[in-house]
Scaffold this active site. Structure first.
Site, PDB file in Angstrom:
ATOM      1  N   ASP A   8       0.882  -1.157   0.000  1.00 37.12           N
ATOM      2  CA  ASP A   8       0.000   0.000   0.000  1.00 37.12           C
ATOM      3  C   ASP A   8       0.930   1.220   0.000  1.00 37.12           C
ATOM      4  O   ASP A   8       2.095   1.117   0.407  1.00 37.12           O
ATOM      5  CB  ASP A   8      -0.877  -0.031   1.262  1.00 37.12           C
ATOM      6  CG  ASP A   8      -1.658   1.242   1.417  1.00 37.12           C
ATOM      7  OD1 ASP A   8      -2.386   1.602   0.471  1.00 37.12           O
ATOM      8  OD2 ASP A   8      -1.540   1.892   2.475  1.00 37.12           O
ATOM      9  N   ASP A  10      -0.109   5.112   0.710  1.00 39.54           N
ATOM     10  CA  ASP A  10      -0.355   6.125   1.748  1.00 39.54           C
ATOM     11  C   ASP A  10      -0.281   5.490   3.147  1.00 39.54           C
ATOM     12  O   ASP A  10      -1.072   4.598   3.466  1.00 39.54           O
ATOM     13  CB  ASP A  10      -1.756   6.738   1.574  1.00 39.54           C
ATOM     14  CG  ASP A  10      -1.930   7.452   0.235  1.00 39.54           C
ATOM     15  OD1 ASP A  10      -0.991   8.137  -0.190  1.00 39.54           O
ATOM     16  OD2 ASP A  10      -3.007   7.328  -0.362  1.00 39.54           O
ATOM     17  N   GLY A  45      -7.321   3.583   3.389  1.00 39.12           N
ATOM     18  CA  GLY A  45      -7.557   2.563   2.364  1.00 39.12           C
ATOM     19  C   GLY A  45      -8.857   2.727   1.602  1.00 39.12           C
ATOM     20  O   GLY A  45      -9.069   2.086   0.579  1.00 39.12           O
ATOM     21  N   ARG A  48     -11.949   7.956  -2.235  1.00 41.52           N
ATOM     22  CA  ARG A  48     -12.223   9.368  -1.923  1.00 41.52           C
ATOM     23  C   ARG A  48     -13.698   9.605  -1.586  1.00 41.52           C
ATOM     24  O   ARG A  48     -14.024  10.203  -0.559  1.00 41.52           O
ATOM     25  CB  ARG A  48     -11.810  10.233  -3.122  1.00 41.52           C
ATOM     26  CG  ARG A  48     -11.664  11.690  -2.816  1.00 41.52           C
ATOM     27  CD  ARG A  48     -11.228  12.456  -4.056  1.00 41.52           C
ATOM     28  NE  ARG A  48     -10.034  11.883  -4.659  1.00 41.52           N
ATOM     29  CZ  ARG A  48      -9.646  12.084  -5.921  1.00 41.52           C
ATOM     30  NH1 ARG A  48     -10.353  12.874  -6.703  1.00 41.52           N
ATOM     31  NH2 ARG A  48      -8.555  11.523  -6.391  1.00 41.52           N
ATOM     32  N   SER A 115      -5.380   4.953  -4.231  1.00 43.74           N
ATOM     33  CA  SER A 115      -5.294   6.368  -4.605  1.00 43.74           C
ATOM     34  C   SER A 115      -5.133   6.609  -6.102  1.00 43.74           C
ATOM     35  O   SER A 115      -4.266   6.025  -6.752  1.00 43.74           O
ATOM     36  CB  SER A 115      -4.124   7.025  -3.873  1.00 43.74           C
ATOM     37  OG  SER A 115      -3.975   8.350  -4.339  1.00 43.74           O
ATOM     38  N   ASN A 117      -4.053   9.383  -7.015  1.00 43.42           N
ATOM     39  CA  ASN A 117      -2.886  10.266  -7.059  1.00 43.42           C
ATOM     40  C   ASN A 117      -1.563   9.510  -7.025  1.00 43.42           C
ATOM     41  O   ASN A 117      -0.493  10.137  -6.958  1.00 43.42           O
ATOM     42  CB  ASN A 117      -2.944  11.255  -5.884  1.00 43.42           C
ATOM     43  CG  ASN A 117      -4.044  12.287  -6.072  1.00 43.42           C
ATOM     44  OD1 ASN A 117      -4.026  13.054  -7.039  1.00 43.42           O
ATOM     45  ND2 ASN A 117      -5.022  12.298  -5.178  1.00 43.42           N
TER      46      ASN A 117
HETATM   47  C1  BG6 Z   1      -5.863   5.547   0.064  1.00 42.78           C
HETATM   48  C2  BG6 Z   1      -5.951   6.349   1.331  1.00 42.78           C
HETATM   49  O1  BG6 Z   1      -4.538   5.169  -0.154  1.00 42.78           O
HETATM   50  O2  BG6 Z   1      -6.320   6.307  -1.055  1.00 42.78           O
HETATM   51  C3  BG6 Z   1      -7.370   6.873   1.510  1.00 42.78           C
HETATM   52  O3  BG6 Z   1      -5.596   5.549   2.439  1.00 42.78           O
HETATM   53  C4  BG6 Z   1      -7.789   7.671   0.274  1.00 42.78           C
HETATM   54  O4  BG6 Z   1      -7.424   7.667   2.670  1.00 42.78           O
HETATM   55  C5  BG6 Z   1      -7.668   6.789  -0.959  1.00 42.78           C
HETATM   56  O5  BG6 Z   1      -9.123   8.138   0.402  1.00 42.78           O
HETATM   57  C6  BG6 Z   1      -8.023   7.513  -2.254  1.00 42.78           C
HETATM   58  O6  BG6 Z   1      -7.050   8.503  -2.500  1.00 42.78           O
HETATM   59  P1  BG6 Z   1      -7.136   9.615  -3.608  1.00 42.78           P
HETATM   60  O7  BG6 Z   1      -5.738  10.167  -3.661  1.00 42.78           O
HETATM   61  O8  BG6 Z   1      -7.517   8.936  -4.908  1.00 42.78           O
HETATM   62  O9  BG6 Z   1      -8.148  10.605  -3.179  1.00 42.78           O
HETATM   63 MG    MG Z   2      -2.681   3.188   3.510  1.00 41.98          MG
END
Ligand code: BG6
Ligand code: MG
Length: 214
Positions: A8, A10, A45, A48, A115, A117
């Site tokens: 993982d 974040d 995890g 969004r 994520s 991102n």
């Molecule tokens: C996960 C985070 O890795 O990604 C979550 O733990 C987050 O908290 C999720 O909501 C989605 O992330 P993003 O960057 O697409 O908004």
């Molecule tokens: Mg995480």
């Protein structure tokens, strides 16, 4: 025999979980919704929009889908402002040491993150070079605790789930790893979770779990 590790992102490889918290906190404060670290741990995890739904469950206010879309993109804008300032120096020595050692042992490494991102984070921190595959929020239709993101990562590595370890800081991630048939390693919050098979305090400790010790 373990041949691959799926990380993982974040809260495991980087402290971007703090940035998620700060960005959501700004949105929650704007609408006077109570939000603290305990609520934040429920968002680990989770996608969004699902994160926003969890935050809104602590409020009596009602929001339309369009309003929720605006809130989520506002949060993402704030979050990306933090990400844009990241550099390779944001990767800890512990993380670099563990990734280098695992690669030197011939293990295949992948990202398994919810994520969207992920590409920006890997680019800013110059971390893409460590991974043989990336599975993230851009290639999945179901978020954790569904195992899709990890199953795709294993597939990209050409490995079976039973040949891979999933490393997670989220309970939803440990559930996803378990549902997919992976050995689960928990760090941070997930180290205390009863379903975690191997709790660790830092990534260097990963090198010494029974399944990986030389
Ligand atoms: C996960 C985070 O890795 O990604 C979550 O733990 C987050 O908290 C999720 O909501 C989605 O992330 P993003 O960057 O697409 O908004
Ligand atoms: Mg995480």
């Amino acid at each position: 025999m373990i041949k691959g590790i799926i990380f993982d992102l974040d809260g495991v490889l980087l402290f971007t979980d703090k940035y998620h918290y700060m960005a959501w906190k700004a949105i929650a404060d704007k609408f006077n919704i109570p939000f603290d670290e305990k609520v934040n741990n429920r968002l680990r995890g989770v996608s969004r929009m699902e994160s926003l739904n969890i935050i809104l469950s602590y409020s009596d206010q009602k929001f339309s889908e369009a309003e929720k879309e605006v809130m989520a993109s506002e949060k993402n804008e704030l979050y990306r402002e933090y990400l844009k300032k990241m550099t390779p120096s944001d990767v800890s020595d512990d993380t670099r040491y563990a990734l280098d050692k695992l690669r030197a042992r011939g293990l295949k490494l992948a990202i398994g993150s919810s994520s969207k991102n992920t590409p920006l984070i890997l680019e800013k921190t110059d971390m893409a070079k460590y991974f043989h595959a990336v599975s993230d929020g851009n290639n999945i239709s179901r978020g954790k605790p569904d195992p899709e993101v990890f199953l795709k990562a294993a597939d990209y590595l050409n490995l079976q789930p039973c040949e891979c370890i999933v490393v997670e800081d989220a309970e939803s991630g440990i559930d996803a790893g378990t549902a997919g048939g992976f050995l689960t390693v928990g760090i941070g919050c997930a180290a205390q979770y009863e379903k975690t098979k191997r709790p660790i305090k830092n990534l260097t400790e990963l090198l010494t779990i029974p399944e990986l010790s030389e």
